[in-house]
Write an enzyme that holds these catalytic residues in place. Structure first.
Site, PDB file in Angstrom:
ATOM      1  N   CYS A 304       0.866  -1.178   0.000  1.00 39.39           N
ATOM      2  CA  CYS A 304       0.000   0.000   0.000  1.00 39.39           C
ATOM      3  C   CYS A 304       0.900   1.224   0.000  1.00 39.39           C
ATOM      4  CB  CYS A 304      -0.973  -0.042   1.187  1.00 39.39           C
ATOM      5  SG  CYS A 304      -0.203  -0.343   2.784  1.00 39.39           S
ATOM      6  N   ARG A 309      -2.209  -1.210   5.310  1.00 40.16           N
ATOM      7  CA  ARG A 309      -3.394  -1.800   4.675  1.00 40.16           C
ATOM      8  C   ARG A 309      -3.081  -3.155   4.060  1.00 40.16           C
ATOM      9  NH1 ARG A 309      -5.005   3.176   0.883  1.00 40.16           N
ATOM     10  NH2 ARG A 309      -2.755   3.528   1.051  1.00 40.16           N
TER      11      ARG A 309
END
Length: 368
Positions: A304, A309
């Site tokens: 990410c 994430r």
């Protein structure tokens, strides 16, 4: 998504705590108040909660309560921890407000570089540093650890780091403290600390294969047809409209990357969560990925902006037995540090996609 001075889009929810709970080996502050003095005995109620496999990551509050009640064989001395980006428990508002009984406090900064320097780039800390921090909480490879926190990806970041290091049984309360309280369970405010351990029990990292360096990512993109570098970023980040962060002035993706969706902004994993805030299971992720340019037979390296994430889909695949998966830790942030690295801007399936290098990218793409 990290809560740091330079980070954008981080809200008060990002300040939410990372939680680690401890069993009888923990120390507590006797002067602190607790809400658990009149807690009801739930041992009979949690007797029939179904057992889970060691590799299961996301568990229900009911399962954790059953373990704490002594009804889950092998989990009689589970260590529970709340996770957040604060340096310590005293600065963590959510931990001070009320945490799962017995929970210690663990900061994301205990597993990753918090300076954003070229040497660290918000990557995992050195193996020695991660091991030292684990031992300070009494956590070894054999410790049963259950984490929770207000930030889904921040909690996943710590769980991922623990698995990489070699903790063999790491779980997360799916839904965090909200799910715990919704289930009717009490919280406490007294501070807890784990009793320090001396020997982790194995070489850290025990699973280096779960971590992909920037050099490996670049090489495999060029030379390994089965390798897929999967972007877990918002559509605007994926298409190069914004970097998603106020400290990244250029937008795009590593050339050859594929989109794995997952986020609406740089501060969430909305595509991977249910309406109640819990993380979706494998079937749920498969639904999100049904039109994506990869399969579960590929080696999937998730990334990410800086590595938070990306850990959520990694954990879902990990708990379902997939070992052909990793996290490219440096993400877009570290890619930007190399002017000669190849970049794509726009949908690679479109004729309008631009293929260039980091050094040739325009500036002005930082999030406002």
């Amino acid at each position: 998504m990290k809560k740091r001075v330079l980070a954008v889009l981080l809200s008060a929810a990002m300040v939410a705590s990372l939680a680690v709970g401890c069993g009888s080996s923990s120390k507590s502050d006797e002067k602190s108040e607790t809400k658990t003095e009149t807690a009801k005995d739930t041992k009979e109620e949690t007797k029939d909660v179904e057992a889970v496999e060691q590799r299961t990551v996301y568990v229900t509050p009911e399962w954790l309560k059953s373990a704490m009640d002594g009804n889950q064989k092998g989990y009689e001395d589970v260590v529970v921890a709340e996770v957040a980006y604060s340096d310590n428990a005293k600065d963590c508002e959510s931990y001070q407000k009320g945490h799962i009984p017995g929970a210690i406090y663990v900061g994301d900064v205990e597993v990753e570089d918090a300076t954003g320097s070229e040497e660290g780039a918000y990557n995992l800390l050195s193996a020695d540093e991660v091991e030292k921090n684990l031992l300070s909480h009494g956590i070894t490879k054999d410790t049963k650890v259950v984490l929770y926190g207000g930030d889904i990806s921040g909690t996943a970041r710590v769980a991922y780091a623990y698995i990489w290091a070699g903790v063999e049984d790491v779980k997360i309360v799916n839904g965090g403290i909200d799910a715990w309280e919704k289930a009717g369970y009490e919280t406490e405010t007294k501070a807890n600390e784990g009793a320090e351990a001396k020997d982790f029990g194995t070489t850290v990292p025990a699973h280096p294969e779960y971590w992909t360096s920037i050099e490996e990512a670049k090489d495999k993109l060029a030379n390994d047809d089965n390798f897929k570098l999967v972007s877990i970023r918002s559509e605007e980040e994926w298409l190069g409209k914004t970097s998603g962060y106020n400290y990244m002035d250029k937008a795009g993706e590593p050339d050859g990357a594929v989109w794995g969706k997952g986020a609406k902004t740089a501060a969430d994993v909305a595509d991977f969560t249910n309406d109640d805030g819990t993380v979706k299971d494998l079937d749920g992720l498969k639904e999100v990925w049904k039109d994506c340019d990869f399969t579960l037979d590929n080696h999937l390296a998730f990334y990410c902006g800086t590595g938070w994430r990306a850990t959520v889909p990694f954990l879902v695949l990990y708990e379902n037995g997939y070992d052909n998966t990793s996290v490219y830790d440096g993400g877009w942030y570290e890619w930007l540090m190399h002017d000669d690295y190849p970049v794509q801007v726009g949908d690679p399936a479109s004729a309008d996609c631009q293929h260039t290098t980091v050094g040739e990218l325009p500036t002005g793409k930082a999030a406002k």
